[in-house]
Design a protein around this motif. Structure first.
Motif, PDB file in Angstrom:
ATOM      1  N   MET A  69       9.397  25.450  32.231  1.00 34.25           N
ATOM      2  CA  MET A  69       8.518  24.757  31.286  1.00 34.25           C
ATOM      3  C   MET A  69       7.209  25.138  31.735  1.00 34.25           C
ATOM      4  N   LEU A  70       6.359  25.369  30.662  1.00 31.13           N
ATOM      5  CA  LEU A  70       5.032  25.866  30.578  1.00 31.13           C
ATOM      6  C   LEU A  70       4.243  24.840  29.841  1.00 31.13           C
ATOM      7  N   TYR A  71       4.752  24.407  28.714  1.00 28.32           N
ATOM      8  CA  TYR A  71       3.841  23.366  27.879  1.00 28.32           C
ATOM      9  C   TYR A  71       4.505  21.923  28.115  1.00 28.32           C
ATOM     10  N   SER A  91      -1.986  15.953  38.952  1.00 25.67           N
ATOM     11  CA  SER A  91      -1.267  16.721  39.719  1.00 25.67           C
ATOM     12  C   SER A  91      -0.493  17.566  38.651  1.00 25.67           C
ATOM     13  N   LEU A  92       0.158  17.255  37.329  1.00 23.32           N
ATOM     14  CA  LEU A  92       1.011  17.988  36.440  1.00 23.32           C
ATOM     15  C   LEU A  92       0.065  19.195  36.342  1.00 23.32           C
ATOM     16  N   GLN A  93      -1.130  19.132  36.009  1.00 24.61           N
ATOM     17  CA  GLN A  93      -2.085  20.087  35.347  1.00 24.61           C
ATOM     18  C   GLN A  93      -2.575  21.095  36.671  1.00 24.61           C
ATOM     19  N   ASN A  94      -2.213  20.767  37.994  1.00 23.83           N
ATOM     20  CA  ASN A  94      -2.538  21.596  38.917  1.00 23.83           C
ATOM     21  C   ASN A  94      -1.199  22.442  39.262  1.00 23.83           C
ATOM     22  N   MET A  95      -0.050  22.210  38.675  1.00 25.77           N
ATOM     23  CA  MET A  95       0.824  23.002  38.626  1.00 25.77           C
ATOM     24  C   MET A  95       0.878  24.291  37.736  1.00 25.77           C
TER      25      MET A  95
END
Length: 311
Positions: A69-71, A91-95
């Motif tokens: 998953m990227l988007y 937290s999700l954006q930092n992944m």
């Protein structure tokens, strides 16, 4: 073809879950009759449900990223009402995930706008339910929501954050269609407008469900094209449609009497000459607030895996 389109085509061929949607909460500050995800927090407690925690969603996001998953689209209900939303989002954006948001925009005040500038999503899909407080009152039960939503749209645009206006036409806002389109044009903002809303498969239909019939939606679709297109271009398009309809009718008449080919049950699922272009279940998935993973957000089946189960 864009790079994103290319990636999704490749992901579909290889069954890679490139795009996901996390439906964080059913809680919303609106009460739109046509919506299939709208509860108050009190209703949630009364029904014995709970929202999954930020840590649970973060753990799931990490697992999904490992699978390709990227988007990721964050939605609800209203996602800004999810507890610890900022922490979860960051937290999700930092992944390294590319995040988008679905929102009604009414909770995006100056404080939220400042935060969004610092952690800009790839896109904000903001729904406009009408073009006046009166329409918002009829559709959402919140007349004040109109000015808040407009303020959010303009604030996001000024901040340089890509914003798309979503609009779904129902009997209560059908008269606002042209003014919604004009608002988008005036501010150079793309409007994604749906003239037909699918029935609420995920919940029991209610007596006050507000939806246009297929025939009404078709008429409104033509009305939308007429408003958006040059008159000559509209006529040319109409002639092309009529020509195709005549050709289709002739073909059906030629084919009448011939036995229809029925694919044997053992061959179901094989690739045919034409196929569905939808990405659902091929390169995208949806995780509902209850914790069900489905190919598509408007359906409640097939639910093939409980993504929150600990390994």
């Amino acid at each position: 073809m864009t790079v994103k389109d290319y990636l999704f085509r490749k992901a579909s061929r290889n069954r890679i879950p490139l795009g996901g949607t996390f439906e964080l909460t059913p809680v919303c500050n609106f009460a739109c009759h046509m919506c299939y995800v709208r509860k108050t927090r009190q209703e949630l407690r009364n029904e014995g449900f709970r929202e999954h925690t930020a840590e649970e969603w973060i753990r799931l996001g990490r697992k999904c990223r490992e699978q390709g998953m990227l988007y990721l689209l964050l939605t609800g209900g209203e996602p800004f009402l999810f507890p610890d939303f900022h922490y979860l989002y960051e937290s999700l954006q930092n992944m390294g995930l590319i995040l988008s948001l679905n929102t009604n925009g009414t909770l995006i005040d100056e404080k939220e706008l400042t935060w969004l500038k610092e952690h800009a999503p790839a896109r904000v899909n903001l729904t406009l339910y009408g073009s006046s407080p009166e329409t918002y009152g009829r559709v959402c039960g919140r007349p004040e929501g109109y000015e808040r939503a407009v303020r959010a749209v303009l604030g996001l645009k000024e901040a340089g954050i890509q914003v798309i206006i979503n609009a779904s036409m129902i009997p209560e806002n059908a008269g606002d269609m042209e003014s919604i389109l004009d608002f988008g044009k005036a501010h150079d903002i793309v409007v994604h407008m749906s003239t037909y809303m699918f029935p609420p498969v995920r919940r029991t239909p209610e007596a006050e469900d507000s939806r246009l019939s297929a025939e009404e939606a078709g008429r409104m679709g033509v009305r939308k094209q007429y408003h958006q297109m040059d008159p000559e271009a509209f006529l040319r398009r109409g002639r092309r449609v009529l020509k195709k309809m005549e050709e289709k009718k002739r073909q059906q008449e030629e084919d009448s009497g011939e036995k229809q080919k029925i694919l044997p049950e053992e061959n179901w699922g094989e690739t045919q000459e034409s196929h569905m272009e939808c990405r659902a279940g091929r390169s995208t998935f949806w995780v509902s607030w209850e914790g069900k993973m489905n190919p598509c957000g408007i359906m409640d089946f097939p639910a093939v895996y409980d993504p929150f189960q600990k390994e």
